[in-house]
Design a protein around this motif. Structure first.
Motif, PDB file in Angstrom:
ATOM      1  N   MET A 192      -0.789   6.281  11.717  1.00 15.86           N
ATOM      2  CA  MET A 192      -0.789   4.975  10.839  1.00 15.86           C
ATOM      3  C   MET A 192      -1.388   3.867  11.476  1.00 15.86           C
ATOM      4  O   MET A 192      -1.184   3.235  12.527  1.00 15.86           O
ATOM      5  N   LEU A 202       5.381   4.785   2.500  1.00 17.80           N
ATOM      6  CA  LEU A 202       4.899   6.431   2.443  1.00 17.80           C
ATOM      7  C   LEU A 202       4.749   7.213   1.280  1.00 17.80           C
ATOM      8  O   LEU A 202       5.967   6.945   0.404  1.00 17.80           O
ATOM      9  N   VAL A 221      -7.258   2.493  -2.749  1.00 18.81           N
ATOM     10  CA  VAL A 221      -5.829   3.047  -2.601  1.00 18.81           C
ATOM     11  C   VAL A 221      -5.139   2.576  -3.744  1.00 18.81           C
ATOM     12  O   VAL A 221      -5.305   1.803  -4.649  1.00 18.81           O
ATOM     13  N   ALA A 272       3.367  -1.866   3.545  1.00 19.50           N
ATOM     14  CA  ALA A 272       2.879  -0.214   3.276  1.00 19.50           C
ATOM     15  C   ALA A 272       4.352   0.513   3.372  1.00 19.50           C
ATOM     16  O   ALA A 272       5.211   0.206   3.926  1.00 19.50           O
ATOM     17  N   ASP A 299      -5.882   8.715   1.610  1.00 18.52           N
ATOM     18  CA  ASP A 299      -6.306   7.381   2.428  1.00 18.52           C
ATOM     19  C   ASP A 299      -6.819   7.391   3.809  1.00 18.52           C
ATOM     20  O   ASP A 299      -7.578   6.762   4.028  1.00 18.52           O
ATOM     21  N   LEU A 300      -5.803   8.085   4.574  1.00 17.09           N
ATOM     22  CA  LEU A 300      -6.185   8.146   5.959  1.00 17.09           C
ATOM     23  C   LEU A 300      -7.384   9.271   6.199  1.00 17.09           C
ATOM     24  O   LEU A 300      -8.055   8.838   7.198  1.00 17.09           O
ATOM     25  N   TRP A 338       1.140  -1.161   0.078  1.00 16.59           N
ATOM     26  CA  TRP A 338      -0.044  -0.079   0.051  1.00 16.59           C
ATOM     27  C   TRP A 338       0.786   1.257  -0.027  1.00 16.59           C
ATOM     28  O   TRP A 338       1.832   1.419   0.921  1.00 16.59           O
ATOM     29  N   TYR A 339       0.393   2.130  -0.942  1.00 18.06           N
ATOM     30  CA  TYR A 339       1.203   3.343  -0.958  1.00 18.06           C
ATOM     31  C   TYR A 339       0.456   4.416  -0.199  1.00 18.06           C
ATOM     32  O   TYR A 339      -0.521   4.891  -0.765  1.00 18.06           O
ATOM     33  N   VAL A 340       0.823   4.727   0.767  1.00 21.02           N
ATOM     34  CA  VAL A 340      -0.173   5.478   1.713  1.00 21.02           C
ATOM     35  C   VAL A 340      -0.037   6.991   1.547  1.00 21.02           C
ATOM     36  O   VAL A 340       1.083   7.803   1.666  1.00 21.02           O
ATOM     37  N   ARG A 341      -0.984   7.519   1.037  1.00 23.16           N
ATOM     38  CA  ARG A 341      -1.262   8.957   1.018  1.00 23.16           C
ATOM     39  C   ARG A 341      -2.367   9.576   2.295  1.00 23.16           C
ATOM     40  O   ARG A 341      -3.090   8.858   2.773  1.00 23.16           O
ATOM     41  N   PHE A 361      -8.466   3.150   3.238  1.00 20.18           N
ATOM     42  CA  PHE A 361      -7.839   1.999   3.207  1.00 20.18           C
ATOM     43  C   PHE A 361      -8.588   0.957   3.768  1.00 20.18           C
ATOM     44  O   PHE A 361      -8.137  -0.372   3.597  1.00 20.18           O
TER      45      PHE A 361
END
Length: 462
Positions: A340, A349, A305, A347, A293-294, A287-290, A299
């Protein structure tokens, strides 16, 4: 509610049956005209400054019945641009952009920008009935737009929209029924929304008090109690905006609690990242966490995502995420901090966020609550180095002041906060769900009334 005695096939698939004595026509046969607005030159201050004539744009469409516009034009703008103002009770329909299909009615003489089509009813149409009907067929209106590149509903397409035509007296009865019912529903929705805002303020106050020491953890009572009612002595924090804190708490810079502060760019140069990192919207390796998404809990659904493959994940090794890290906005909306979540997938960042790992002096969840407080969020915003896009630099983040209660006390505080905040969130979610149901009911009743699925001719306001 009762139905009509007899129905007939409308000949329109999405419309189905309508009352036998109703007609189906094109919109152009029940209007005096369909016009498209324009924008007077914005470089001429005399066209807008101290304007007195409503000039609507899609941003003004916050309800079905319009009030004051955000911008107004002057008589000079009307004269020099030869604008033909729209009369009262004109129906305005957004014909382009993300809000295509939205409608509203104006009760005053006005004009619009070029994104809006003005539908001026003839004496065959009750404008309020027309408003409710067009609002009920938003999806069909979008389907009628020219969608080869950007969806557009021009004058010609607008004139050819399918319109249901009951007798005029019946239109008026339907409009009166819907005015009454939607006013009741809207009033109820407004009260629920106000209650949500009060609950959010109460939740915010609980967080503010807990992370600034106005309430403290009592071992004896195993809960948070006001500092003044506890056996704990207070002391001046030495910081004006923080005030008094428990005597055994410390105030220091957050850098004293940092183990790691890094970001996406730490993985390599722009060229090397471009060469070694590939993204996909399909479920991938990690997962490429943006931030988005949060922010929106995207997510929770893996299809919402972005992902990177195994090779990309290994290349981005300096910003791998395991759960429990703080992710701090470094661009855009400064003041946003995310915790997070613990997830069962790999995952890493994305850009525009700092990755923050804390040492043994600070608990991650307690620190997140601190930055959810008005004081913590306010400090981040004060460090903003940009008035336009927003920018937070590492050195500025390190110099943010934060409280350091004993670590076990931090854990006790955040456990209590989590329990209390979840209670508020559960109540708010239930109210939100009831609002969604009310809006769906509202839309359903509008659709049923204007398409003749229910008969409201004998309805009387109580």
């Amino acid at each position: 509610m009762k139905k009509y005695e007899k129905y007939k096939d409308s000949g329109i698939e999405w419309l189905g049956e309508i009352p036998e004595h109703w007609d189906v026509v094109k919109l152009k046969y029940v209007v005096d005209s369909v016009e498209t607005g324009k924008t007077p030159s914005t470089t001429n201050e005399n066209y807008f400054e101290n304007g007195n004539i409503e000039w609507y744009s899609p941003g003004d469409f916050t309800s079905l019945k319009l009030g004051d516009s955000n911008k107004k034009i002057t008589d000079l703008a009307v004269t020099e641009n030869k604008l033909s103002l729209y009369p009262k009770n004109t129906i305005l329909l957004v014909g382009i952009g993300a809000t295509l299909g939205k409608v509203a009615l104006t009760d005053r003489v006005c004009f619009t920008n070029q994104q809006i089509n003005a539908i001026i009813p003839s004496n065959k149409m009750n404008p309020y009935f027309g408003l409710y009907y067009l609002d009920s067929i938003k999806e069909e209106i979008r389907n009628e737009s020219n969608a080869s590149t950007m969806a557009i509903l021009n004058q010609s397409k607008t004139k050819d929209l399918i319109f249901i035509l009951p007798p005029k007296k019946e239109q008026t009865a339907i409009a009166s029924f819907l005015d009454h019912l939607t006013t009741q529903i809207d009033t109820l929705i407004e009260k629920k929304e106000q209650l949500i805002e009060k609950l959010k303020l109460q939740r915010q106050a609980i967080i503010n008090e807990a992370v600034t020491g106005q309430v403290v953890w009592s071992e004896k009572e195993q809960k948070m109690i006001p500092l003044a009612q506890s056996e704990v002595k207070g002391k001046d924090s030495g910081i004006e905006w923080l005030g008094e804190i428990p005597e055994h708490w410390e105030v220091n810079y957050i850098k004293r609690g940092l183990k790691l502060l890094t970001d996406y760019e730490a993985n390599g140069s722009f060229d090397s990242i471009k060469k070694n990192v590939e993204f996909t919207d399909d479920t991938g390796y990690a997962w490429y966490v943006r931030a988005t998404d949060l922010e929106n809990s995207l997510f929770l659904n893996e299809n919402n995502v972005r992902w990177v493959d195994d090779k990309s994940y290994q290349f981005l090794h300096k910003t791998k995420l395991h759960g429990g890290e703080l992710l701090v906005a470094k661009r855009g909306e400064i003041g946003k901090v995310y915790l997070m979540p613990e997830v069962d997938i790999k995952a890493t960042l994305a850009p525009n966020l700092y990755l923050v790992r804390l040492n043994e002096r600070l608990d991650s969840e307690f620190t997140w609550y601190y930055f959810e407080s008005e004081i913590g969020k306010g400090q981040l915003k004060l460090k903003n180095r940009s008035t336009t896009m927003g920018a937070l630099y590492k050195d500025d983040f390190k110099e943010i002041s934060i409280v350091f209660p004993p670590i076990q006390e931090q854990i006790n505080i955040r456990k209590e906060l989590k329990m209390k905040c979840e209670r508020y969130s559960n109540i708010i979610n239930k109210i939100d769900l009831s609002i969604v149901k009310l809006k769906l009911y509202r839309q359903s009743i509008i659709s049923e009334a204007v398409t003749g699925k229910i008969d409201v001719r004998d309805w009387e306001s109580v």
